[in-house]
Design a protein around this motif. Structure first.
Motif, PDB file in Angstrom:
ATOM      1  N   CYS A   1       0.748  -1.279  -0.127  1.00 48.92           N
ATOM      2  CA  CYS A   1       0.134   0.058  -0.024  1.00 48.92           C
ATOM      3  C   CYS A   1       0.901   1.509   0.104  1.00 48.92           C
ATOM      4  O   CYS A   1       0.331   2.397  -0.162  1.00 48.92           O
ATOM      5  CB  CYS A   1      -0.898   0.076   1.198  1.00 48.92           C
ATOM      6  N   TRP A   2       2.393   1.069   0.311  1.00 48.97           N
ATOM      7  CA  TRP A   2       3.004   2.146   0.128  1.00 48.97           C
ATOM      8  C   TRP A   2       2.846   3.217   1.270  1.00 48.97           C
ATOM      9  O   TRP A   2       3.373   4.247   1.322  1.00 48.97           O
ATOM     10  CB  TRP A   2       3.152   3.092  -1.208  1.00 48.97           C
ATOM     11  N   ASN A   3       2.222   2.661   2.570  1.00 54.29           N
ATOM     12  CA  ASN A   3       1.939   3.803   3.464  1.00 54.29           C
ATOM     13  C   ASN A   3       3.140   3.476   4.575  1.00 54.29           C
ATOM     14  O   ASN A   3       3.594   2.346   4.589  1.00 54.29           O
ATOM     15  CB  ASN A   3       0.736   3.296   4.381  1.00 54.29           C
ATOM     16  N   PRO A   4       3.604   4.456   5.012  1.00 54.36           N
ATOM     17  CA  PRO A   4       4.693   4.386   6.031  1.00 54.36           C
ATOM     18  C   PRO A   4       4.244   3.438   7.328  1.00 54.36           C
ATOM     19  O   PRO A   4       3.224   3.336   7.799  1.00 54.36           O
ATOM     20  CB  PRO A   4       4.961   5.677   6.740  1.00 54.36           C
ATOM     21  N   PHE A   5       5.210   2.659   7.586  1.00 52.97           N
ATOM     22  CA  PHE A   5       4.832   1.695   8.720  1.00 52.97           C
ATOM     23  C   PHE A   5       4.866   2.499  10.199  1.00 52.97           C
ATOM     24  O   PHE A   5       5.297   3.671  10.408  1.00 52.97           O
ATOM     25  CB  PHE A   5       6.154   0.697   8.904  1.00 52.97           C
ATOM     26  N   ASN A   6       3.734   2.149  10.877  1.00 51.71           N
ATOM     27  CA  ASN A   6       3.702   2.798  12.308  1.00 51.71           C
ATOM     28  C   ASN A   6       3.232   1.877  13.217  1.00 51.71           C
ATOM     29  O   ASN A   6       3.251   0.551  13.113  1.00 51.71           O
ATOM     30  CB  ASN A   6       2.565   3.910  12.148  1.00 51.71           C
ATOM     31  N   ASN A   7       2.801   2.129  14.349  1.00 52.25           N
ATOM     32  CA  ASN A   7       2.495   1.130  15.464  1.00 52.25           C
ATOM     33  C   ASN A   7       0.999   0.994  15.828  1.00 52.25           C
ATOM     34  O   ASN A   7       0.569   0.806  16.584  1.00 52.25           O
ATOM     35  CB  ASN A   7       2.817   1.477  16.885  1.00 52.25           C
ATOM     36  N   THR A   8       0.146   1.642  14.494  1.00 54.08           N
ATOM     37  CA  THR A   8      -1.158   1.067  14.861  1.00 54.08           C
ATOM     38  C   THR A   8      -1.756   0.152  13.347  1.00 54.08           C
ATOM     39  O   THR A   8      -1.091  -0.980  13.634  1.00 54.08           O
ATOM     40  CB  THR A   8      -2.046   2.395  14.387  1.00 54.08           C
ATOM     41  N   PHE A   9      -2.477   0.475  12.535  1.00 52.15           N
ATOM     42  CA  PHE A   9      -2.989  -0.436  11.436  1.00 52.15           C
ATOM     43  C   PHE A   9      -1.906  -0.530  10.419  1.00 52.15           C
ATOM     44  O   PHE A   9      -2.136  -1.465   9.692  1.00 52.15           O
ATOM     45  CB  PHE A   9      -4.108   0.162  11.066  1.00 52.15           C
ATOM     46  N   HIS A  10      -0.780   0.104  10.439  1.00 53.44           N
ATOM     47  CA  HIS A  10       0.326  -0.232   9.815  1.00 53.44           C
ATOM     48  C   HIS A  10       1.447  -0.735  10.386  1.00 53.44           C
ATOM     49  O   HIS A  10       2.633  -0.502   9.972  1.00 53.44           O
ATOM     50  CB  HIS A  10       0.700   1.015   8.701  1.00 53.44           C
ATOM     51  N   THR A  11       1.330  -1.630  11.406  1.00 52.68           N
ATOM     52  CA  THR A  11       2.351  -2.285  12.083  1.00 52.68           C
ATOM     53  C   THR A  11       2.924  -3.210  11.237  1.00 52.68           C
ATOM     54  O   THR A  11       2.173  -3.939  10.349  1.00 52.68           O
ATOM     55  CB  THR A  11       1.881  -2.922  13.238  1.00 52.68           C
ATOM     56  N   PRO A  12       4.179  -3.346  11.216  1.00 52.19           N
ATOM     57  CA  PRO A  12       4.986  -4.099  10.117  1.00 52.19           C
ATOM     58  C   PRO A  12       5.021  -5.450  10.745  1.00 52.19           C
ATOM     59  O   PRO A  12       5.328  -5.848  11.843  1.00 52.19           O
ATOM     60  CB  PRO A  12       6.467  -3.550   9.847  1.00 52.19           C
ATOM     61  N   LYS A  13       4.462  -6.450   9.918  1.00 55.50           N
ATOM     62  CA  LYS A  13       4.469  -8.019  10.307  1.00 55.50           C
ATOM     63  C   LYS A  13       5.380  -8.675   9.269  1.00 55.50           C
ATOM     64  O   LYS A  13       5.257  -8.345   8.206  1.00 55.50           O
ATOM     65  CB  LYS A  13       3.038  -8.506  10.199  1.00 55.50           C
ATOM     66  N   VAL A  14       6.231  -9.800  10.065  1.00 58.37           N
ATOM     67  CA  VAL A  14       6.926 -10.624   9.090  1.00 58.37           C
ATOM     68  C   VAL A  14       6.412 -11.897   8.952  1.00 58.37           C
ATOM     69  O   VAL A  14       5.745 -12.581   9.538  1.00 58.37           O
ATOM     70  CB  VAL A  14       8.343 -10.575   9.857  1.00 58.37           C
ATOM     71  N   LEU A  15       6.434 -12.052   7.292  1.00 56.54           N
ATOM     72  CA  LEU A  15       6.040 -13.520   7.009  1.00 56.54           C
ATOM     73  C   LEU A  15       7.311 -14.400   6.949  1.00 56.54           C
ATOM     74  O   LEU A  15       8.345 -13.878   7.380  1.00 56.54           O
ATOM     75  CB  LEU A  15       5.594 -13.312   5.692  1.00 56.54           C
ATOM     76  N   ASP A  16       7.033 -15.746   6.752  1.00 58.37           N
ATOM     77  CA  ASP A  16       8.112 -16.778   6.882  1.00 58.37           C
ATOM     78  C   ASP A  16       9.167 -16.587   6.070  1.00 58.37           C
ATOM     79  O   ASP A  16      10.365 -16.888   6.180  1.00 58.37           O
ATOM     80  CB  ASP A  16       7.550 -18.100   6.630  1.00 58.37           C
ATOM     81  N   CYS A  17       8.920 -15.639   4.877  1.00 58.13           N
ATOM     82  CA  CYS A  17      10.009 -15.481   3.910  1.00 58.13           C
ATOM     83  C   CYS A  17      10.813 -14.228   4.386  1.00 58.13           C
ATOM     84  O   CYS A  17      11.656 -13.864   3.566  1.00 58.13           O
ATOM     85  CB  CYS A  17       9.491 -15.285   2.663  1.00 58.13           C
ATOM     86  N   CYS A  18      10.621 -13.780   5.450  1.00 57.42           N
ATOM     87  CA  CYS A  18      11.133 -12.528   6.050  1.00 57.42           C
ATOM     88  C   CYS A  18      10.937 -11.154   5.338  1.00 57.42           C
ATOM     89  O   CYS A  18      11.574 -10.158   5.488  1.00 57.42           O
ATOM     90  CB  CYS A  18      12.607 -12.585   5.952  1.00 57.42           C
ATOM     91  N   HIS A  19       9.781 -11.208   4.567  1.00 58.63           N
ATOM     92  CA  HIS A  19       9.643 -10.230   4.076  1.00 58.63           C
ATOM     93  C   HIS A  19       8.221  -9.446   5.003  1.00 58.63           C
ATOM     94  O   HIS A  19       7.349  -9.917   5.763  1.00 58.63           O
ATOM     95  CB  HIS A  19       8.679  -9.932   2.520  1.00 58.63           C
ATOM     96  N   SER A  20       8.190  -7.875   5.054  1.00 57.42           N
ATOM     97  CA  SER A  20       7.151  -7.233   5.919  1.00 57.42           C
ATOM     98  C   SER A  20       6.329  -6.560   5.321  1.00 57.42           C
ATOM     99  O   SER A  20       6.510  -5.891   4.125  1.00 57.42           O
ATOM    100  CB  SER A  20       7.895  -6.303   7.057  1.00 57.42           C
TER     101      SER A  20
END
Length: 190
Positions: free
Chosen positions: A14-33
Motif C-alpha cells: 500500500c506504500w503507507n509508512p509503517f507505524n504502530n497502529t494499523f500499519h504495524t509491520p508484520k513478518v512472514l516466513d520469507c522475512c518480507h514485512s
C-alpha cells in the motif's frame, strides 16, 4: 523493509509508512514485512484461510488453525528505527481493533479503541454498488510512545490537577509568609 535514501520504511503493497497502529509491520516466513492492514485484507480474500502467499515472492506462510494475521511476529527492527512501541492489534471478522491504554501516573483514564473496517462480509451485498466514486478515509495517526508537555495540558484531568497543585502551593506560601510577618511584627514591637 530497509530504509531507502532517507525515507521512512513503508509497506511494499500500500506504500503507507509503517507505524504502530494499523500499519504495524508484520513478518512472514520469507522475512518480507507488510503492514497488518494489507495482510488482513489478503487473509480475507485468500481461498485457503490457513496460509498466506507473500505478495513479493509467493512463498506461503502457514497460519495455525484460527490464528489471525495479527498474531504474526512484529518487525521490531522497523519499529525501533521509527522509535515506536508496538501496540496489539486484533482482527475480528472484518474489523481491525486497536486498544490504546494511556499511561498516566496520577489518574485512571479510559482506554481509547480505534477500529478499521476492512470491507463488507462476503455475500452481504445484495445489489450492485450504488456509488463507485472516489472514497476517502482518514489514516490513523501513530500513537507516540511518550507524551509531550503540551499534550498533557490538553488533558482536562491533568489541567485540574496542575491548577489544584498551584492553589495548594500558593496557600502554603501565603501561610508561611503571614506567620513570618506576624512574628516579625509581634517581636519587633515588644
Amino acid at each position: 523493509m530497509a530504509e531507502r535514501q532517507g525515507r521512512e520504511p513503508e509497506c511494499p503493497v500500500c506504500w503507507n509508512p509503517f507505524n504502530n497502529t494499523f500499519h504495524t509491520p508484520k513478518v512472514l516466513d520469507c522475512c518480507h514485512s507488510f503492514c497488518v492492514e494489507c495482510l488482513a485484507h489478503l487473509s480475507l480474500v485468500t481461498p485457503a484461510r490457513r496460509q498466506l502467499l507473500c505478495p513479493l515472492c509467493r512463498q506461503p506462510t502457514v497460519l495455525a488453525s484460527g490464528q489471525p494475521v495479527t498474531d504474526l511476529p512484529t518487525d521490531t527492527a522497523v519499529l525501533t528505527l521509527l522509535r515506536l512501541e508496538p501496540h496489539h492489534v486484533i482482527l475480528e471478522g472484518h474489523q481491525l481493533y486497536l486498544k490504546d491504554q494511556p499511561k498516566s501516573r496520577y489518574f485512571l483514564r479510559q482506554p481509547r479503541v480505534y477500529t478499521l473496517h476492512l470491507g463488507p462480509e462476503p455475500g452481504s451485498q445484495t445489489g450492485p454498488p450504488q456509488d463507485m466514486g472516489p472514497t476517502t478515509r482518514s489514516l490513523p495517526i501513530p500513537i507516540p510512545s511518550h507524551y509531550s508537555l503540551r499534550e498533557c495540558f490538553r488533558n482536562p484531568q491533568f489541567r485540574i490537577f496542575s491548577y489544584l497543585m498551584a492553589v495548594i502551593l500558593s496557600v502554603t506560601l501565603l501561610l508561611i509568609f503571614s506567620i513570618f510577618w506576624t512574628k516579625q511584627f509581634l517581636w519587633g514591637v515588644g
